[in-house]
Design an enzyme around this catalytic site. Structure first.
Site, PDB file in Angstrom:
ATOM      1  N   GLY A  46      -3.228   4.666  -1.557  1.00  0.00           N
ATOM      2  CA  GLY A  46      -1.999   5.432  -1.705  1.00  0.00           C
ATOM      3  C   GLY A  46      -0.852   4.704  -1.036  1.00  0.00           C
ATOM      4  O   GLY A  46      -1.046   3.943  -0.078  1.00  0.00           O
ATOM      5  N   GLN A  51       7.397   3.516   2.771  1.00  0.00           N
ATOM      6  CA  GLN A  51       6.632   2.364   3.268  1.00  0.00           C
ATOM      7  C   GLN A  51       7.171   1.042   2.728  1.00  0.00           C
ATOM      8  O   GLN A  51       6.854  -0.018   3.263  1.00  0.00           O
ATOM      9  CB  GLN A  51       5.145   2.501   2.901  1.00  0.00           C
ATOM     10  CG  GLN A  51       4.454   3.629   3.658  1.00  0.00           C
ATOM     11  CD  GLN A  51       2.990   3.706   3.293  1.00  0.00           C
ATOM     12  OE1 GLN A  51       2.633   4.324   2.307  1.00  0.00           O
ATOM     13  NE2 GLN A  51       2.142   3.058   4.087  1.00  0.00           N
ATOM     14  N   CYS A  89      -3.973   3.446   7.270  1.00  0.00           N
ATOM     15  CA  CYS A  89      -2.678   3.408   6.581  1.00  0.00           C
ATOM     16  C   CYS A  89      -2.237   1.952   6.478  1.00  0.00           C
ATOM     17  O   CYS A  89      -2.392   1.190   7.434  1.00  0.00           O
ATOM     18  CB  CYS A  89      -1.662   4.205   7.405  1.00  0.00           C
ATOM     19  SG  CYS A  89       0.003   4.181   6.730  1.00  0.00           S
ATOM     20  N   LEU A  90      -1.680   1.592   5.330  1.00  0.00           N
ATOM     21  CA  LEU A  90      -1.221   0.212   5.153  1.00  0.00           C
ATOM     22  C   LEU A  90      -0.088  -0.131   6.136  1.00  0.00           C
ATOM     23  O   LEU A  90       0.146  -1.304   6.411  1.00  0.00           O
ATOM     24  CB  LEU A  90      -0.751  -0.011   3.710  1.00  0.00           C
ATOM     25  CG  LEU A  90      -1.873   0.042   2.658  1.00  0.00           C
ATOM     26  CD1 LEU A  90      -1.280   0.054   1.255  1.00  0.00           C
ATOM     27  CD2 LEU A  90      -2.846  -1.119   2.826  1.00  0.00           C
ATOM     28  N   HIS A 131      -1.979  12.642   3.293  1.00  0.00           N
ATOM     29  CA  HIS A 131      -1.485  11.483   4.036  1.00  0.00           C
ATOM     30  C   HIS A 131      -0.167  10.968   3.448  1.00  0.00           C
ATOM     31  O   HIS A 131       0.808  10.738   4.181  1.00  0.00           O
ATOM     32  CB  HIS A 131      -2.572  10.403   4.007  1.00  0.00           C
ATOM     33  CG  HIS A 131      -2.202   9.115   4.661  1.00  0.00           C
ATOM     34  ND1 HIS A 131      -2.859   8.619   5.760  1.00  0.00           N
ATOM     35  CD2 HIS A 131      -1.247   8.199   4.355  1.00  0.00           C
ATOM     36  CE1 HIS A 131      -2.315   7.460   6.110  1.00  0.00           C
ATOM     37  NE2 HIS A 131      -1.331   7.177   5.269  1.00  0.00           N
ATOM     38  N   GLU A 132      -0.138  10.790   2.129  1.00  0.00           N
ATOM     39  CA  GLU A 132       1.058  10.205   1.499  1.00  0.00           C
ATOM     40  C   GLU A 132       2.250  11.163   1.564  1.00  0.00           C
ATOM     41  O   GLU A 132       3.382  10.735   1.787  1.00  0.00           O
ATOM     42  CB  GLU A 132       0.780   9.813   0.043  1.00  0.00           C
ATOM     43  CG  GLU A 132      -0.299   8.758  -0.138  1.00  0.00           C
ATOM     44  CD  GLU A 132      -0.124   7.535   0.740  1.00  0.00           C
ATOM     45  OE1 GLU A 132       1.033   7.132   1.007  1.00  0.00           O
ATOM     46  OE2 GLU A 132      -1.145   6.982   1.184  1.00  0.00           O
ATOM     47  N   HIS A 135       4.170  11.026   4.739  1.00  0.00           N
ATOM     48  CA  HIS A 135       5.089   9.886   4.875  1.00  0.00           C
ATOM     49  C   HIS A 135       6.511  10.279   4.473  1.00  0.00           C
ATOM     50  O   HIS A 135       7.480   9.749   5.002  1.00  0.00           O
ATOM     51  CB  HIS A 135       4.648   8.732   3.957  1.00  0.00           C
ATOM     52  CG  HIS A 135       3.638   7.811   4.567  1.00  0.00           C
ATOM     53  ND1 HIS A 135       3.901   7.045   5.680  1.00  0.00           N
ATOM     54  CD2 HIS A 135       2.366   7.505   4.194  1.00  0.00           C
ATOM     55  CE1 HIS A 135       2.830   6.305   5.968  1.00  0.00           C
ATOM     56  NE2 HIS A 135       1.877   6.573   5.085  1.00  0.00           N
TER      57      HIS A 135
HETATM   58 NI    NI Z   1       0.021   5.656   5.012  1.00  0.00          NI
END
Ligand code: NI
Length: 165
Positions: A46, A51, A89-90, A131-132, A135
């Site tokens: 995701g 991000q 998380c990226l 999670h997304e 953000h």
């Molecule tokens: Ni993330």
């Protein structure tokens, strides 16, 4: 389409509340395409627009069939159950935490043309929706967990647990 740079924790863009999308135009389509390409390249499940530094309410999430779901202005409209597991998380590379999430989540969103739809997910997909979407309000998963671990540390802990059995 182009690959975008994924911002890392500490970048102020990751702490901001994103604005809703109002125009479902070519610019939005490029953003969605770039998010998908960047996510695919990074090997994640995701990715949210902030991000890559774009403060708009747009995310992409991979479903259980590895198909990308495009979510514009998404909101969680239903959730139930509970799951716990490792989450990463990226934007927080190489760090994972043990996080509780609902096991079933339904999201209402718009597609790239502005049409409303609902999509439900369970387990990893439900985790990813939660999670997304966080953000988009400037929150990271690290707020839900006490400690972060590297994959090597997690392997070592799990090996230790195995021995104890
Ligand atoms: Ni993330």
């Amino acid at each position: 389409m182009s690959l975008r740079k994924i911002l890392i924790q500490g970048d102020p863009a990751l702490t901001k509340t994103c604005r809703p999308v109002e125009k479902f135009d070519q610019k939005l389509h490029w953003l969605l395409d770039d998010l998908k390409e960047t996510l695919e390249n990074a090997g994640g499940v995701g990715l949210a627009a902030p991000q890559i530094g774009i403060l708009r309410r747009v995310v992409v999430v991979e479903d259980e069939n590895e198909q990308m779901i495009e979510l514009v202005n998404p909101v969680i409209v239903d959730q139930s159950g509970e799951q716990e597991g490792w989450e990463g998380c990226l934007s927080v590379p190489n760090q994972y935490g043990w996080v509780n999430r609902p096991n079933f989540v339904t999201v209402r969103a718009q597609d790239r043309e502005g049409k409303f739809f609902e999509v439900s997910g369970e387990e990893l997909v439900a985790r990813c929706f939660c999670h997304e979407l966080e953000h988009l309000d400037g929150h990271l998963f690290v707020e839900h967990t006490g400690e972060l671990y590297t994959p090597d540390e997690i392997d070592a802990m799990e090996a230790e647990e195995e021995k104890g059995k």
